[in-house]
Write an enzyme that holds these catalytic residues in place. Structure first.
Site, short mmCIF file in Angstrom:
data_model
loop_
_atom_site.label_atom_id
_atom_site.label_comp_id
_atom_site.label_asym_id
_atom_site.label_seq_id
_atom_site.Cartn_x
_atom_site.Cartn_y
_atom_site.Cartn_z
N GLY A 198 -0.14 -46.66 2.10
CA GLY A 198 0.55 -47.89 2.49
C GLY A 198 -0.31 -48.81 3.33
N GLU B 251 -2.71 -39.92 -2.75
CA GLU B 251 -1.37 -39.46 -3.14
C GLU B 251 -1.34 -38.27 -4.10
OE1 GLU B 251 -1.02 -43.43 -1.40
OE2 GLU B 251 -2.35 -42.57 -2.92
#
Length: 346
Positions: free
Chosen positions: A112, A135
């Protein structure tokens, strides 16, 4: 104390991420505050540009608050889908921001954190920058519009970064098109002060004119491996990439194989397909919608929660992926990531 600090400094609107103990990991409330601040600054004729920085010494932002997502698992998809909906809309808002959007990507800038910086128009890295989309190591896939960004990196560099989750330097971030300029961290206060004196109708080019005198030229450590990366990561199936790496018989290939062995087989295949789809997408928003569809399915599986458990909750670093190998990742398993029914983001 507020998790987001908003200030007007001369003609500059300054957004400070303020969770330093968590390396400024984004909560849902922070996302809402950033979005509101951007709307306010866009409408303010006295604001020429926006600067985003992270408080503390460790970095701009370590990503989203994945522990909160883990803790809300019992509530089903609702918490996670609301979080990602608002985060992805914020990413689009940053990309379309009508004034120069400047990000200091100093220190850790991951997940993010890439979303609140790499969609901007003036993206500054330093010698302390460590950038990654990690991720696949937590049972997820590069999101926040990363499929759009990584699919437009030179050659297969974006594919490499997506599948391996490797942390790279600021110079590598520039090489990958995720950042624009390198400024030594010691000069960031000087740069920030100079930006407060931008003319009220400043363009991105004028903001860059202030940045450029403070820039240095540096070599990207990944540069010597670009040809290898292009050859090894050109396939549309992770199994073929693994096969190519095994046949390469180089130190780089062996190191890459070792890294990828720890990632979720399912999420590597999902990540690869998202990036290949993104190459044909005409807009960032299309990619964000595709990522949102994938979110809807991953939140119904155990893959993400197992990844977070191993990385953040129990910290044993031993996730038990299911399936445990690429051979078990079938089309039937992958298709729901691209066909789930979700609301339209835009």
């Amino acid at each position: 104390m507020s998790e987001i600090l908003i200030a007007k400094e001369g003609t500059l609107g300054h957004i400070k991420l303020n969770r330093p103990k968590a390396i400024n990991a984004l909560t849902h409330e922070m996302i809402a505050s950033i979005s509101t601040a951007l709307a306010t600054f866009a409408a303010d004729d006295g604001i020429s540009a926006v600067l985003v920085t992270g408080e503390g010494e460790r970095g701009l932002c370590a990503g989203g608050d994945i522990r909160a997502l883990y803790e809300h698992r019992a509530s089903g998809q609702s918490f996670g889908m609301a979080f990602f909906r608002d985060e992805y809309r914020m990413n689009a808002q940053i990309s379309a921001f009508p004034k120069p959007y400047i990000a200091f990507m100093d220190g850790i800038t991951m997940g993010g954190g890439v979303g609140v910086s790499a969609h901007g128009s003036v993206r500054i890295v330093t010698e302390r920058t460590r950038l990654a989309m990690p991720e696949t190591g937590i049972g997820f896939f590069p999101d926040v519009g990363a499929s759009w960004l990584l699919s437009r990196a030179p050659g297969e560099l974006g594919t490499y970064l997506a599948l391996t989750g490797q942390s790279v330097t600021g110079a590598d971030a520039i090489l990958a098109g995720l950042a624009d300029k390198f400024v030594p961290s010691i000069r960031l206060p000087e740069l920030g002060d100079a930006l407060t004196r931008l003319p009220r109708t400043a363009s991105t080019a004028q903001a860059m004119d202030i940045v450029t005198p403070l820039c240095e030229t540096i070599t990207a450590p990944l540069s010597p491996y670009l040809e290898d990366i292009n050859q090894l990561f050109r396939f549309d199936d992770v199994r073929k990439i693994i096969s190519a790496l095994k046949q390469a018989n180089t130190d780089f290939a062996y190191q890459t194989l070792e890294i990828m062995a720890s990632k979720s087989p399912t999420c590597m295949q999902v990540a690869l397909r998202l990036i290949r789809l993104a190459r044909h997408a005409q807009t960032l928003n299309i990619c964000l919608q595709q990522e949102y569809t994938a979110c809807a399915h991953v939140l119904t599986t155990n893959e993400f929660y197992e990844g977070v458990r191993a990385a953040v909750v129990d910290k044993d670093r031993m996730p038990k992926w299911h399936p445990s190998s690429l051979d078990g990742v079938t089309e039937t398993l992958i298709n729901p990531y691209f066909t789930a029914s979700v609301e339209k983001l835009f």
